[in-house]
Design an enzyme around this catalytic site. Sequence first.
Site, PDB file in Angstrom:
ATOM      1  N   HIS A 122      42.088  40.716  39.417  1.00  0.00           N
ATOM      2  CA  HIS A 122      41.461  39.804  38.417  1.00  0.00           C
ATOM      3  C   HIS A 122      41.630  39.931  36.963  1.00  0.00           C
ATOM      4  CE1 HIS A 122      38.073  42.958  37.990  1.00  0.00           C
ATOM      5  NE2 HIS A 122      38.361  42.684  36.856  1.00  0.00           N
ATOM      6  N   ASP A 172      41.586  42.686  45.209  1.00  0.00           N
ATOM      7  CA  ASP A 172      41.496  42.839  43.902  1.00  0.00           C
ATOM      8  C   ASP A 172      42.657  43.945  43.376  1.00  0.00           C
ATOM      9  OD1 ASP A 172      40.596  42.030  41.531  1.00  0.00           O
ATOM     10  OD2 ASP A 172      39.105  43.448  41.411  1.00  0.00           O
ATOM     11  N   GLY A 224      36.704  45.706  30.640  1.00  0.00           N
ATOM     12  CA  GLY A 224      37.964  46.753  30.061  1.00  0.00           C
ATOM     13  C   GLY A 224      38.216  47.632  30.943  1.00  0.00           C
ATOM     14  N   ASN A 225      37.262  48.261  31.356  1.00  0.00           N
ATOM     15  CA  ASN A 225      37.635  49.431  32.363  1.00  0.00           C
ATOM     16  C   ASN A 225      38.246  48.881  33.621  1.00  0.00           C
ATOM     17  OD1 ASN A 225      34.743  51.167  31.295  1.00  0.00           O
ATOM     18  ND2 ASN A 225      36.868  52.267  31.878  1.00  0.00           N
ATOM     19  N   SER A 226      38.149  47.467  34.057  1.00  0.00           N
ATOM     20  CA  SER A 226      38.812  47.071  35.333  1.00  0.00           C
ATOM     21  C   SER A 226      40.101  47.403  35.354  1.00  0.00           C
ATOM     22  CB  SER A 226      38.497  45.503  35.321  1.00  0.00           C
ATOM     23  OG  SER A 226      37.174  45.421  35.412  1.00  0.00           O
TER      24      SER A 226
END
Length: 312
Positions: A60, A90, A164-166
């Site tokens: 994503h 993902d 933003g950690n994704s």
Amino acid sequence: MPLDALSEEPDPYSAQVEQAFDRVGPAVVHVTGFGLGGRSAGQGSGVMFTPDGYVLTNSHVVGRAVRLQASLTDGRGLEAALIGDDPATDIAVLRLSGAGLPHAELGASATLKVGQLVVAIGNPLGFTCTVTAGIVSALGRTLRTRAGGLLDSVIQTDAALNPGNSGGPLVSGPGRVVGINTAMIAPAQGICFAIGIDTAVWVATRLMRDGRVRRSRLGLAAQTVPIATRVRRFHALEQASGVMISELAANGPGRQAGLQPGDVLVSFDGIAVTGVDDLHRSLTEERAGIAVPLRLLRRTELLTLPVTPREG
């Protein structure tokens, strides 16, 4: 004794967090996606896992971008090529155009225990290479992805994640990547999720080889569960765990085969299924359209049902 003569020795907890960050932090990148006209198409984190610049991140984070750039902790900005992405899990793999790149060591999510220390590293809200720490809160969770599918065998942690950690790494105390951070539950506190590194590596291997993941499906959501000792002994089962069905698609192959929520799968076509990752590995593209025996526990009864996976 003067205060400046005293040394602040880190406690064991802090020492593990420092070790994890020191070993993996240099391999963490900030990923920025650009759409048509150079407009922002998303951003997140990633982790380099090979010496030649391959990066694990979330699908994503990169799925809507036409151009990708990665920023390293040493200040370098490198173009990134999308090798492939898999919205079903993902997971995406990028490759950076650079030399002398650091990379992180990968661990094994199958060996994680509830209560174990984990560290999340990423770029929350644009703050580069931030570290948060917590514990493994639960294992084997099911999470609905942004693509609408169900992601099995997810790690739940209370290590704080923010936008933003994704795509950044979830790291064990010894400094090995055990998961890829993927989501948080807002506005809940301390409920965050990561894709187990065993699943991420399985997907990444196929993306690097084929550019996509070819698979078949049973149309179910499931989680890894232990099998009671008395049930194992009664049926002479050697495995300590299986895969419990939590949800079945309305017209999916699993429901049509007669599977029910609560069934615990123990083998697929004669191959032991001790966890969700085992089941994923069995559901290859070649299985689609071919009936195979599925062995399962329904309460205390051991059954074998024929099931025909579909391509998907």
